[in-house]
Design a protein around this motif. Structure first.
Motif, PDB file in Angstrom:
ATOM      1  N   GLU A 190       0.828  -1.193   0.000  1.00 61.32           N
ATOM      2  CA  GLU A 190       0.000   0.000   0.000  1.00 61.32           C
ATOM      3  C   GLU A 190       0.871   1.255   0.000  1.00 61.32           C
ATOM      4  OE1 GLU A 190      -2.519  -0.275   3.385  1.00 61.32           O
ATOM      5  OE2 GLU A 190      -3.358  -2.226   2.813  1.00 61.32           O
ATOM      6  N   SER A 191       0.268   2.381  -0.334  1.00 61.32           N
ATOM      7  CA  SER A 191       0.986   3.652  -0.283  1.00 61.32           C
ATOM      8  C   SER A 191       1.441   3.922   1.146  1.00 61.32           C
ATOM      9  CB  SER A 191       0.078   4.794  -0.751  1.00 61.32           C
ATOM     10  OG  SER A 191      -0.259   4.639  -2.113  1.00 61.32           O
ATOM     11  N   GLY A 192       2.695   4.374   1.263  1.00 62.10           N
ATOM     12  CA  GLY A 192       3.222   4.716   2.569  1.00 62.10           C
ATOM     13  C   GLY A 192       3.863   3.577   3.331  1.00 62.10           C
ATOM     14  N   THR A 193       4.057   2.412   2.688  1.00 59.84           N
ATOM     15  CA  THR A 193       4.657   1.271   3.392  1.00 59.84           C
ATOM     16  C   THR A 193       6.170   1.219   3.252  1.00 59.84           C
ATOM     17  OG1 THR A 193       4.146  -0.110   1.456  1.00 59.84           O
ATOM     18  CG2 THR A 193       2.612  -0.205   3.314  1.00 59.84           C
ATOM     19  N   GLY A 194       6.772   2.124   2.472  1.00 63.99           N
ATOM     20  CA  GLY A 194       8.231   2.161   2.377  1.00 63.99           C
ATOM     21  C   GLY A 194       8.791   1.425   1.186  1.00 63.99           C
ATOM     22  N   LYS A 195       8.093   1.433   0.049  1.00 64.18           N
ATOM     23  CA  LYS A 195       8.568   0.697  -1.125  1.00 64.18           C
ATOM     24  C   LYS A 195       9.880   1.294  -1.675  1.00 64.18           C
ATOM     25  CE  LYS A 195       4.546   1.007  -3.324  1.00 64.18           C
ATOM     26  NZ  LYS A 195       3.693   1.572  -2.241  1.00 64.18           N
ATOM     27  N   GLU A 196       9.940   2.630  -1.762  1.00 64.72           N
ATOM     28  CA  GLU A 196      11.181   3.240  -2.264  1.00 64.72           C
ATOM     29  C   GLU A 196      12.343   3.011  -1.299  1.00 64.72           C
ATOM     30  OE1 GLU A 196      13.106   7.545  -3.560  1.00 64.72           O
ATOM     31  OE2 GLU A 196      10.927   7.281  -3.658  1.00 64.72           O
ATOM     32  N   LEU A 197      12.074   3.065  -0.011  1.00 61.36           N
ATOM     33  CA  LEU A 197      13.127   2.804   0.971  1.00 61.36           C
ATOM     34  C   LEU A 197      13.667   1.395   0.825  1.00 61.36           C
ATOM     35  CD1 LEU A 197      14.827   3.536   3.380  1.00 61.36           C
ATOM     36  CD2 LEU A 197      12.857   3.107   4.863  1.00 61.36           C
ATOM     37  N   ALA A 198      12.788   0.426   0.603  1.00 57.60           N
ATOM     38  CA  ALA A 198      13.231  -0.955   0.390  1.00 57.60           C
ATOM     39  C   ALA A 198      14.097  -1.055  -0.861  1.00 57.60           C
ATOM     40  CB  ALA A 198      12.024  -1.884   0.286  1.00 57.60           C
ATOM     41  N   ALA A 199      13.694  -0.366  -1.934  1.00 53.32           N
ATOM     42  CA  ALA A 199      14.484  -0.376  -3.166  1.00 53.32           C
ATOM     43  C   ALA A 199      15.869   0.221  -2.933  1.00 53.32           C
ATOM     44  CB  ALA A 199      13.745   0.393  -4.265  1.00 53.32           C
ATOM     45  N   ARG A 200      15.950   1.311  -2.171  1.00 49.25           N
ATOM     46  CA  ARG A 200      17.248   1.927  -1.875  1.00 49.25           C
ATOM     47  C   ARG A 200      18.132   0.982  -1.075  1.00 49.25           C
ATOM     48  NH1 ARG A 200      17.941   7.373  -2.772  1.00 49.25           N
ATOM     49  NH2 ARG A 200      16.062   8.528  -3.393  1.00 49.25           N
ATOM     50  N   LEU A 201      17.540   0.258  -0.140  1.00 49.89           N
ATOM     51  CA  LEU A 201      18.319  -0.680   0.661  1.00 49.89           C
ATOM     52  C   LEU A 201      18.853  -1.829  -0.184  1.00 49.89           C
ATOM     53  CD1 LEU A 201      16.189  -0.743   3.915  1.00 49.89           C
ATOM     54  CD2 LEU A 201      18.524   0.073   3.688  1.00 49.89           C
ATOM     55  N   ILE A 202      18.048  -2.334  -1.112  1.00 49.73           N
ATOM     56  CA  ILE A 202      18.530  -3.368  -2.025  1.00 49.73           C
ATOM     57  C   ILE A 202      19.729  -2.848  -2.806  1.00 49.73           C
ATOM     58  CG2 ILE A 202      17.956  -4.722  -4.084  1.00 49.73           C
ATOM     59  CD1 ILE A 202      15.066  -4.837  -3.037  1.00 49.73           C
ATOM     60  N   HIS A 203      19.655  -1.581  -3.217  1.00 49.15           N
ATOM     61  CA  HIS A 203      20.753  -0.977  -3.979  1.00 49.15           C
ATOM     62  C   HIS A 203      22.022  -0.827  -3.133  1.00 49.15           C
ATOM     63  CE1 HIS A 203      22.893   1.787  -6.648  1.00 49.15           C
ATOM     64  NE2 HIS A 203      23.027   2.605  -5.609  1.00 49.15           N
TER      65      HIS A 203
END
Length: 446
Positions: free
Chosen positions: A165-178
């Motif tokens: 859902e919106s606001g669950t931290g999807k971009e943050l997870a992507a940054r951590l994978i990177h």
């Protein structure tokens, strides 16, 4: 540092010679194997920094070797050599745990890039470096599992699709994978696909040549080129128009893009991570998203849990957010102490369902900080309306014990209105907490 060593598994002499020469020029020692059995013996005898395997072997498949390496040598990056255009094999290889793939005829430039990325994993403990980005907060089992999966995903180059859902931290997870992977020294380029005007999507993603359309006054590189050597994060990928979806599919499959107005394709080396709050399977079924693209970007799916699924993490999140809000109010010579929450206010937050997830929690606390008159935020400072949705997984509910110790079939008997342990009642009855609430509502108990 000792010379790097690679295991090359293929039954075609020409391929073996080509790869050995290429790796030799990179100062990498190549050991070859013609069969699956020979490869396993080599792996038991020696230590390798990289493995390249063909799909078709005389006594098995490359997938068999990838699974064997995953079980017995999990730290060893392995890449698949696939037949030209056989994307199904590439996807299957990465689902099985392959680090990356390269197609025949082997593009030597892509091969060198692949090998370089794999060797960055050598001697490096990945999965524990969050120094360059905000960590994912939470001590719940759900967040522990997310961190474990991110550390695992960081070790390969497979496309990842992040749902939630919106606001669950999807971009943050992507940054951590990177930042936890071998591309951490490259750029991380996020793009919100829904924010790009439809007539400019292709230009933004793939670039354009001067004069290719009105307003193209000079050559411009696209976001794929900008992410060279790093990661391209396509947020809200479901919003891409259909024509751009076709080009995106080709860019991912061929690892090259053609700028608008250009005659030739340009090779690109960027890992693709995409995300959407929509159900892409539904979008495919309704004809709004290409099935082949969905299949290609959804090699590995990572689901970010909603905040209501981990209410035990709310106290930690509240502390961190209030500390950050206090820092933002810092003035010369004055650093305010972070506000605290009363037990009643914290309990109210844990009962709240948070449709907007962590982003909504941050907004609530920012508003409460601005409106609070004292040093402690009370429940009335939160301005949670009486009609606010309740969290069916509220951990503040106490355990209800049935008088005779049995598991009654009537939810109103299982759930003592004075104690309200709905999750425990749901487990006893084999029902979901939401179903329990619906039943209680019909019985006028809730």
């Amino acid at each position: 540092m000792n010379k790097a060593q690679a295991l090359i598994v293929d039954d075609e002499a020409d391929i073996l010679d080509l790869i050995k020469i290429t790796l030799g020029r990179m100062d990498i020692q190549a050991v070859t194997a013609l069969t699956l059995g020979e490869a396993r013996r080599q792996l038991e005898r020696d230590r390798f920094d990289l493995c390249l395997t063909d799909m078709n072997l005389p006594d098995g498949t490359g997938l068999d070797l990838i699974r064997y390496i995953g079980e017995h040598h999990p730290a060893l990056p392995v890449a698949m050599i696939t037949a030209h255009g056989n994307q199904e094999s590439a996807v299957a290889a990465m689902k099985a745990g392959a680090f990356d793939f390269v197609s025949k005829p082997v593009d030597l430039q892509l091969l060198r890039r692949l090998v370089g990325s794999a060797l960055k994993l050598r001697g490096r403990a990945l999965g524990d470096d969050t120094s360059t980005t905000t960590p994912l907060l939470g001590e719940s089992p759900a967040m522990e599992e997310i961190r474990r999966l991110i550390a695992k995903l960081a070790r390969n180059q497979a496309p990842v699709f992040i749902t939630g859902e919106s606001g669950t931290g999807k971009e943050l997870a992507a940054r951590l994978i990177h930042v936890q992977g071998p591309r951490r020294e490259g750029p991380f380029i996020p793009v919100n696909c829904g924010a790009i005007p439809q007539d400019l999507v292709e230009s933004e993603l793939f670039g354009h040549k001067k004069g290719s359309f009105t307003g193209a006054v000079s050559d411009k590189e696209g976001l794929f080129q900008a992410a060279e050597g790093g990661t391209l994060f396509l947020d809200e990928v479901a919003d891409l128009p259909r024509p751009a979806q076709v080009k995106l599919l080709r860019a991912i499959q061929e690892k090259s893009v053609r700028p608008v107005g250009a005659q030739r394709e340009v090779a690109v080396d960027a890992r693709i991570i995409s995300a959407s709050h929509r159900d892409l399977a539904t979008e495919v079924a309704q004809g709004r998203f290409r099935q082949d693209l969905f299949y290609r970007i959804n090699v590995i799916e990572l689901r970010m849990p909603a905040l209501r699924e981990r209410p035990q993490d709310i106290p930690l999140l509240v502390t961190r957010l209030l500390t950050r809000l206090a820092r933002q109010q810092t003035e010369p010579g004055y650093t305010p102490q972070p506000l605290t929450l009363s037990p009643e206010a914290l309990a109210a937050l844990q009962r709240h369902a948070f449709p907007g997830n962590v982003r909504e929690l941050e907004n609530i606390l920012e508003r409460a900080t601005a409106l609070c008159d004292g040093e402690r935020i009370e429940i009335q400072d939160l301005y949670l309306t009486k009609s606010a949705p309740l969290n069916p997984l509220d951990p503040t509910m106490q355990t209800a014990v049935h008088p005779n110790g049995s598991a009654p079939q009537n939810p109103s008997a299982t759930v003592d209105p004075a104690n309200w342990n709905i999750p425990a009642a749901a487990r006893k009855l084999g029902m979901t907490p939401l179903a329990i609430r619906c039943r209680l509502s019909r019985l006028s108990v809730a």
